[in-house]
Design a protein around this motif. Structure first.
Motif, PDB file in Angstrom:
ATOM      1  N   ASN A 266       0.836  -1.212   0.000  1.00 52.97           N
ATOM      2  CA  ASN A 266       0.000   0.000   0.000  1.00 52.97           C
ATOM      3  C   ASN A 266       0.870   1.261   0.000  1.00 52.97           C
ATOM      4  OD1 ASN A 266      -2.518  -1.196  -0.069  1.00 52.97           O
ATOM      5  ND2 ASN A 266      -2.671  -1.382   2.164  1.00 52.97           N
ATOM      6  N   ILE A 267       1.931   1.225   0.790  1.00 51.98           N
ATOM      7  CA  ILE A 267       2.827   2.398   0.833  1.00 51.98           C
ATOM      8  C   ILE A 267       3.516   2.587  -0.517  1.00 51.98           C
ATOM      9  CG2 ILE A 267       4.912   3.378   1.912  1.00 51.98           C
ATOM     10  CD1 ILE A 267       4.029   1.951   4.542  1.00 51.98           C
ATOM     11  N   LEU A 268       3.982   1.474  -1.124  1.00 54.00           N
ATOM     12  CA  LEU A 268       4.627   1.571  -2.443  1.00 54.00           C
ATOM     13  C   LEU A 268       3.664   2.147  -3.482  1.00 54.00           C
ATOM     14  CD1 LEU A 268       6.709  -1.754  -2.613  1.00 54.00           C
ATOM     15  CD2 LEU A 268       7.599   0.588  -2.455  1.00 54.00           C
ATOM     16  N   ASP A 269       2.393   1.689  -3.424  1.00 50.70           N
ATOM     17  CA  ASP A 269       1.391   2.217  -4.358  1.00 50.70           C
ATOM     18  C   ASP A 269       1.188   3.721  -4.152  1.00 50.70           C
ATOM     19  OD1 ASP A 269       1.036  -0.187  -5.559  1.00 50.70           O
ATOM     20  OD2 ASP A 269      -0.741  -0.757  -4.397  1.00 50.70           O
ATOM     21  N   LEU A 270       1.174   4.109  -2.882  1.00 52.43           N
ATOM     22  CA  LEU A 270       1.017   5.526  -2.545  1.00 52.43           C
ATOM     23  C   LEU A 270       2.155   6.357  -3.155  1.00 52.43           C
ATOM     24  CD1 LEU A 270      -0.658   7.489  -0.537  1.00 52.43           C
ATOM     25  CD2 LEU A 270       1.277   7.182   0.982  1.00 52.43           C
ATOM     26  N   LEU A 271       3.393   5.844  -3.012  1.00 53.75           N
ATOM     27  CA  LEU A 271       4.564   6.560  -3.547  1.00 53.75           C
ATOM     28  C   LEU A 271       4.434   6.731  -5.057  1.00 53.75           C
ATOM     29  CD1 LEU A 271       7.495   4.758  -1.638  1.00 53.75           C
ATOM     30  CD2 LEU A 271       6.478   6.979  -1.108  1.00 53.75           C
ATOM     31  N   LYS A 272       3.984   5.637  -5.718  1.00 53.70           N
ATOM     32  CA  LYS A 272       3.841   5.696  -7.178  1.00 53.70           C
ATOM     33  C   LYS A 272       2.711   6.634  -7.587  1.00 53.70           C
ATOM     34  CE  LYS A 272       4.788   0.979  -7.755  1.00 53.70           C
ATOM     35  NZ  LYS A 272       4.392  -0.289  -8.359  1.00 53.70           N
TER      36      LYS A 272
END
Lengths: 226, 226
Positions: A12-18
């Protein structure tokens, strides 16, 4: 320990960054806010942030918050040289790789560099020159000069691989002493100029001459198997 | 927590791996034995092994012991693509990098390959062919075929970078569907044969044709900025 929940939160955090197209140096939302957003506990968020920090994707500054790391996920020893040793043959292998890779990158940079790229390359060129003339260590700035050229190529993977190569070079012994300093000043200037005027062949050849001087130095001073 | 002692132990273990020239898959001495050798407690050794395992240098198998990892310190996402996204332009950037790098590697492999290298390349060539003909997924074996060529180049850094590139390719979407299967069989055979007979130019050109087919596929099917 709820590993699956931590893993979901990591993704979820990686998706947020992207999604937010966050760049190195940008600050992440607080643990509170991430916890509310992803509907998980504070300890789960903290564990996820810690895991991403161990991968050099994030950097946690006590008291200041969590930021996107400048290292962009590149590990501390990306080529695993820690286990491989750093003998002269490894350094020679490295210069062989650079001779395959960097002349082509310089040619691409001459085609693609923006004004911002050119300014950055020029500043680093002058910075390396200043340090050499002052007799100071210029490894880091030299590495940044070559990375700035890779960045100017406009190819994201090239930029990453150049960073990997240069972060590994620093792990090697500095073997070329100071005899190549003068050559470095001349070659860097020549490469920077060729890139600035869009001369692809000039940039490529300049880089070949520059790296070949280091190759010749190794061949002359060490007993190497070509 | 005694971080400095753990760090000293980490370096002691790395020195041990280098001194004994331990290879991927080799088993490390027991925690008992490392603890006695380095004169530190069991928990310090365990923490050091855990840190090296987090760096993908070692692999701890519960009950079986600790082994040198096949990943040789290469992180799970060495190019940090997790943060970068995996759009078509990234995949195109990757093929550009491979076109700079892999033809030269194939040429080197044609000069340097040992009989063992040739046997390995040939086995993987046949394996990929078998999987394609059976209509099965051949990503892993394709990746191993290209890594085996890099290994045959005799250049340790080239082998590492090829592993990094190929471990990252798997993170991308599989975009070239099955239309390139026939081309892959022909090209792999041609490259493997050229390497076997020491034909550097043939190996290089074979690799250019092979990778260029993928590049052309992307250009034909997607709206890309060259």
């Amino acid at each position: 320990m709820r590993p699956s929940l931590v893993n979901i939160t990591i993704n979820n955090i990686l998706d947020l960054l992207k999604d937010k197209n966050m760049q190195p140096g940008d600050k992440l939302p607080t643990v509170d806010s991430l916890s509310a957003k992803f509907k998980v506990g504070h300890s789960t968020v903290r564990e996820a942030l810690k895991a991403l920090s161990a991968q050099n994707l994030l950097i946690i500054r006590q008291g200041a918050g969590t930021f996107v790391s400048q290292k962009q996920g590149i590990s501390n020893d990306p080529l695993g040289l820690g286990i491989m040793g750093d003998d002269i043959s490894t350094i020679f292998d490295m210069i062989t790789v650079r001779l395959i890779f960097e002349p082509e990158i310089a040619a691409m940079a001459a085609q693609k560099a923006t004004l911002k790229n050119l300014k950055h390359i020029n500043e680093l060129c002058l910075e390396v020159e200043k340090l050499i003339k002052a007799g100071e260590n210029y490894d880091d700035e030299d590495s940044l000069f070559h990375s700035a050229i890779a960045n100017a190529s406009g190819n994201k993977i090239i930029y990453k691989i150049t960073q990997i190569i240069h972060s590994s070079i620093k792990k090697n012994i500095f073997v070329t002493d100071n005899s190549l300093c003068k050559e470095t000043i001349t070659a860097h200037r020549q490469i920077a100029k060729a890139i600035a005027i869009g001369d692809s062949a000039g940039a490529k050849n300049g880089m070949i001459l520059h790296l070949n001087a280091q190759r010749e130095f190794l061949l002359k001073n060490y007993d190497l198997q070509v």
